[in-house]
Write an enzyme that holds these catalytic residues in place. Structure first.
Site, mmCIF file in Angstrom:
data_model
loop_
_atom_site.group_PDB
_atom_site.id
_atom_site.type_symbol
_atom_site.label_atom_id
_atom_site.label_comp_id
_atom_site.label_asym_id
_atom_site.label_seq_id
_atom_site.Cartn_x
_atom_site.Cartn_y
_atom_site.Cartn_z
ATOM 1 N N LYS A 191 0.810 -1.216 0.000
ATOM 2 C CA LYS A 191 0.000 0.000 0.000
ATOM 3 C C LYS A 191 0.848 1.273 0.000
ATOM 4 O O LYS A 191 0.483 2.269 -0.626
ATOM 5 C CB LYS A 191 -0.944 -0.007 1.209
ATOM 6 C CG LYS A 191 -2.013 -1.090 1.158
ATOM 7 C CD LYS A 191 -2.962 -0.939 2.324
ATOM 8 C CE LYS A 191 -4.069 -1.999 2.289
ATOM 9 N NZ LYS A 191 -3.565 -3.347 2.533
ATOM 10 N N LYS B 160 -2.826 0.259 9.079
ATOM 11 C CA LYS B 160 -3.155 -0.687 8.018
ATOM 12 C C LYS B 160 -1.925 -1.471 7.607
ATOM 13 O O LYS B 160 -0.841 -0.897 7.443
ATOM 14 C CB LYS B 160 -3.728 0.044 6.798
ATOM 15 C CG LYS B 160 -5.013 0.793 7.068
ATOM 16 C CD LYS B 160 -5.446 1.640 5.880
ATOM 17 C CE LYS B 160 -5.882 0.819 4.719
ATOM 18 N NZ LYS B 160 -6.447 1.671 3.623
ATOM 19 N N GLY C 255 -8.820 -6.918 2.803
ATOM 20 C CA GLY C 255 -9.916 -7.596 3.479
ATOM 21 C C GLY C 255 -10.080 -7.203 4.934
ATOM 22 O O GLY C 255 -10.717 -7.919 5.703
ATOM 23 N N GLY C 256 -9.474 -6.058 5.340
ATOM 24 C CA GLY C 256 -9.627 -5.619 6.717
ATOM 25 C C GLY C 256 -8.650 -6.274 7.685
ATOM 26 O O GLY C 256 -8.642 -5.944 8.872
ATOM 27 N N HIS D 197 -17.086 4.066 1.386
ATOM 28 C CA HIS D 197 -16.144 3.226 0.635
ATOM 29 C C HIS D 197 -16.747 3.011 -0.752
ATOM 30 O O HIS D 197 -17.696 2.259 -0.916
ATOM 31 C CB HIS D 197 -15.965 1.894 1.372
ATOM 32 C CG HIS D 197 -14.997 0.957 0.716
ATOM 33 N ND1 HIS D 197 -14.243 0.058 1.423
ATOM 34 C CD2 HIS D 197 -14.663 0.768 -0.582
ATOM 35 C CE1 HIS D 197 -13.495 -0.634 0.587
ATOM 36 N NE2 HIS D 197 -13.746 -0.224 -0.633
ATOM 37 N N HIS E 274 -14.401 -3.581 9.099
ATOM 38 C CA HIS E 274 -13.756 -3.399 7.799
ATOM 39 C C HIS E 274 -14.062 -4.533 6.819
ATOM 40 O O HIS E 274 -13.393 -4.660 5.801
ATOM 41 C CB HIS E 274 -12.232 -3.237 7.953
ATOM 42 C CG HIS E 274 -11.841 -2.205 8.970
ATOM 43 N ND1 HIS E 274 -12.115 -0.860 8.790
ATOM 44 C CD2 HIS E 274 -11.239 -2.314 10.186
ATOM 45 C CE1 HIS E 274 -11.672 -0.193 9.845
ATOM 46 N NE2 HIS E 274 -11.146 -1.045 10.694
ATOM 47 N N GLU F 59 -9.990 1.178 -5.182
ATOM 48 C CA GLU F 59 -10.815 1.521 -4.032
ATOM 49 C C GLU F 59 -10.506 2.934 -3.549
ATOM 50 O O GLU F 59 -9.339 3.309 -3.395
ATOM 51 C CB GLU F 59 -10.593 0.514 -2.896
ATOM 52 C CG GLU F 59 -10.913 -0.921 -3.297
ATOM 53 C CD GLU F 59 -11.047 -1.847 -2.113
ATOM 54 O OE1 GLU F 59 -10.899 -1.384 -0.962
ATOM 55 O OE2 GLU F 59 -11.314 -3.036 -2.339
ATOM 56 N N ARG G 113 -7.331 -8.188 -8.891
ATOM 57 C CA ARG G 113 -8.037 -9.462 -9.074
ATOM 58 C C ARG G 113 -9.514 -9.168 -9.233
ATOM 59 O O ARG G 113 -9.953 -8.021 -9.116
ATOM 60 C CB ARG G 113 -7.825 -10.366 -7.858
ATOM 61 C CG ARG G 113 -8.203 -9.671 -6.537
ATOM 62 C CD ARG G 113 -8.195 -10.588 -5.365
ATOM 63 N NE ARG G 113 -8.257 -9.898 -4.091
ATOM 64 C CZ ARG G 113 -9.340 -9.380 -3.546
ATOM 65 N NH1 ARG G 113 -10.492 -9.449 -4.189
ATOM 66 N NH2 ARG G 113 -9.305 -8.780 -2.369
#
Length: 643
Positions: free
Chosen positions: A116, A158, A164-165, A208, A234, A274, A296
């Protein structure tokens, strides 16, 4: 086009890919673990290959075994689905080295977006707005705490890898930072093998919103947006497309930003960009920021398919087999509105704990698309994600589509495991959600109302008693009378005692306390006190379930069985099978209610177990690293002194 592909996944996504392959004439090879020998995806595929043990590391994460299975069966390409190896660039390299095709982006594109912090730097260079935060390499806890203070609380910790949280924690005050950092790092190490984190500013009223992109390696298009704001911890719960309240100006801005992101890395295949959106003043083009790109297919891709008429899996197969992307942006149009609800085996009152169990009864409505990897009789395993199905609906307007979702959830029936079905029903009827006033904090704010269990009506309780007495279909004792002599039977259910009197075929009287219900079966519909119930009675070996409206489950109790005294209130037990990641207490140590006792890793998530009361630890019955079963005693407190 490929003649045969291997699907390196399981569950509903493997079945979903097989559906498209069947339609366009592509043969499929499934892979399966010990736990999945009789799974639905194995039965659906043209061929199936066993690749190892039940744990993902012994099967679905074994790239070498998957590649060997593809070569042995003559598959030309590998579709990764999502999760497992779908975003592993080393696996992509290994697939291509073996002379096979990976149905997805290049390894370089995955690497570019896989971390990220690096992805955010790349997006800044491409002119995509990013959230304020710290994305540096210094992982010293004091340095990270200082970065959080400089950004200003609240902040998000994060994991730099994965999604996926997992490895994500919200920190609202400085004193909570150290514990949250330890927890996020531990979960990130387990899930992704990388404990590094970044720090971001937490948006107070966030939405989101993500954009579906598709590229052929040279150019890309977007297939509009999805709103995934209904989340808990999340994790997405209900997704929809398009986003409520979206303006054409903002849609264009977000779409163009997403396309820039995809083209900046030469993206091939289906991907999702996102964004986090500040909705405190409505949707504005200057209030959205890049969060991450999922390289993906997404779990929620069906809602995009519903509003565009595009089969994204078919597009994946065509582009990776060498065909160019034929659609241009002006060729793509929005059509109506779609919702997807994720149906899970999970114990909502217990804090959404993942659950297991054998699905003794399973029914999906004909009015909805149900993407599932299970059938009646299948077992929800502790080894994998406990998703049962995705319920997808489409309508010409948001209001109509949401009404269809509520109706479809009412018609969905599951017995044999606890589920989040009632919770989804409550969400679909929530006044704020119906009005389109959503943000990622909605579920947390409304949790009590959304999880409040409705008390079963007299009709529901009476029908449950009929089921326990063996009279659910109007047969059994009702049909074998001589001279129609009434039969009287006492039944005991979990939380319910009743007297059932069979009066005639299809007629009975049920007495529960001081309430009486006259039941009659008319044209296969049970009437209670001269009113149609609209309910179905489903009897399984351990429960009686009443479906519609709502779902109610009553445990069957053997009146001759001894009552168990149960575990003392001072014993903390494992709520599910799992791995003990950490133990925080020792014998003789004093704890207060809410203190951390241990951390359990199960179903790809970490669960913190806390003390239910003040007390002194008498025994620690487990060590870190131990694998435990559901109900195993972990920590025992000394008995409380008698008053």
């Amino acid at each position: 086009m490929f003649s045969k592909i291997l699907i390196a996944n399981r569950g509903e996504i493997a079945c979903r890919v097989i559906d498209t392959c069947r339609r366009i004439g592509v043969s499929t090879v499934a892979v399966y673990s010990d736990a999945d020998r009789t799974a639905r995806h194995v039965a659906m595929a043209d061929e199936a290959v066993h690749i190892g043990g039940s744990a993902p590391k012994d099967s679905y994460l074994r790239g070498d075994a998957i590649i060997a299975a593809a070569k042995a069966t003559g598959a030309r390409a590998i579709h990764p689905g999502y999760g497992f190896l779908s975003e592993n660039p080393d696996f992509v390299d290994a697939v291509e080295k073996a002379g096979l095709v990976f149905i997805g982006p290049s390894s370089s594109a995955i690497r570019a977006m896989g971390l990220k912090d690096a992805a955010k730097k790349l997006m800044e260079e491409a002119g995509v707005p990013v959230v304020p935060g710290y994305h540096g390499d210094n992982q010293d806890p004091e340095h990270l705490a200082g970065a959080a203070e400089a950004i200003g609380y609240p902040v998000l910790i994060k994991a730099v890898a994965g999604g996926g949280g997992k490895g994500m924690r919200l920190v609202e005050r400085e004193k909570e930072f150290a514990n949250a950092l330890d927890s996020a790092r531990g979960e990130a190490q387990t899930a992704f093998g990388n404990p590094a984190v970044l720090i971001e500013k937490y948006i107070e009223k966030p939405r989101h919103i993500e954009v579906q992109v598709f590229g052929d390696g040279k150019r890309a298009v977007h297939l509009f947006e999805r709103d995934c704001s209904l989340q808990r911890r999340h994790q997405k719960v209900i997704e929809e497309a398009p986003a409520p309240g979206m303006t054409e100006e903002m849609r264009a801005a977000m779409g163009q930003a997403a396309v820039r992101a995809a083209e900046a890395i030469g993206y091939r295949g289906a991907g999702t960009v996102e964004f986090i959106v500040d909705a405190s003043e409505g949707l504005r083009p200057d209030r959205f920021w890049f969060m991450e790109m999922n390289t993906r297919l997404q779990v929620e891709h069906p809602v995009t398919e519903a509003i565009t008429g595009v089969d994204l899996v078919e597009w994946q197969l065509r582009v990776t087999s060498g065909e160019p992307l034929t659609s241009r942006q002006e060729d793509l149009h929005l059509n109506g509105h779609a919702f997807e609800a994720r149906l899970y085996a999970e114990d909502v009152p217990a804090g959404f704990l993942p659950a297991t169990g054998t699905l003794t009864h399973l029914h999906f409505p004909e009015v909805a698309r149900a993407d599932t990897g299970v059938r009646a009789g299948d077992t929800i395993s502790p080894w994998y994600d406990p998703m049962i199905a995705k319920i997808i609906v489409h309508g010409p307007t948001r209001a109509i589509a949401l009404s269809k979702l509520a109706a479809a959830l009412e018609e969905t029936e599951v017995a044999g495991s606890v589920t989040n079905l009632s919770f989804l029903n409550a969400l679909a009827r929530h006044e704020g959600f119906r009005a389109g006033d959503v943000d990622t904090g909605l579920i947390a704010r409304e949790l009590v109302a959304l999880t409040e269990a409705a008390a079963p009506s007299l009709a529901v309780r009476a029908l449950a008693a009929l089921g326990a007495a063996g009279l659910a279909e109007g047969g059994g004792a009702m049909t074998g009378f001589t001279l129609w002599q009434p039969l009287r039977r006492t039944v005991t259910l979990d939380g319910l005692g009743a007297v059932v009197e069979a009066l005639a075929p299809g007629r009975a009287r049920v007495t529960i306390g001081d309430e009486t219900a006259d039941c009659a079966l008319r044209n296969d519909v049970w009437w209670v006190n001269d009113r149609p119930s609209g309910a179905r009675i489903v009897l399984t070996p351990a429960t009686v379930s009443i479906f519609g409206p709502g779902a109610y489950h009553f445990g069957l109790i053997d009146p001759l069985a001894r009552q168990s005294a149960g575990m003392a209130s001072g014993v903390t037990v494992s709520p599910m099978p799992g791995l003990v990641k950490a133990v925080y207490v020792r014998a003789g140590e004093h704890v207060s209610a809410g203190d951390r006792l241990a951390v359990l890793e199960a179903m790809k998530m970490e669960h913190t177990l806390t003390a239910t009361r003040d007390g002194t630890v008498a025994e620690v019955l487990v060590e870190a690293g131990a694998q435990v079963e559901a109900g195993a005693a972990l920590v025992r407190l000394e008995e409380e002194a008698a008053a």
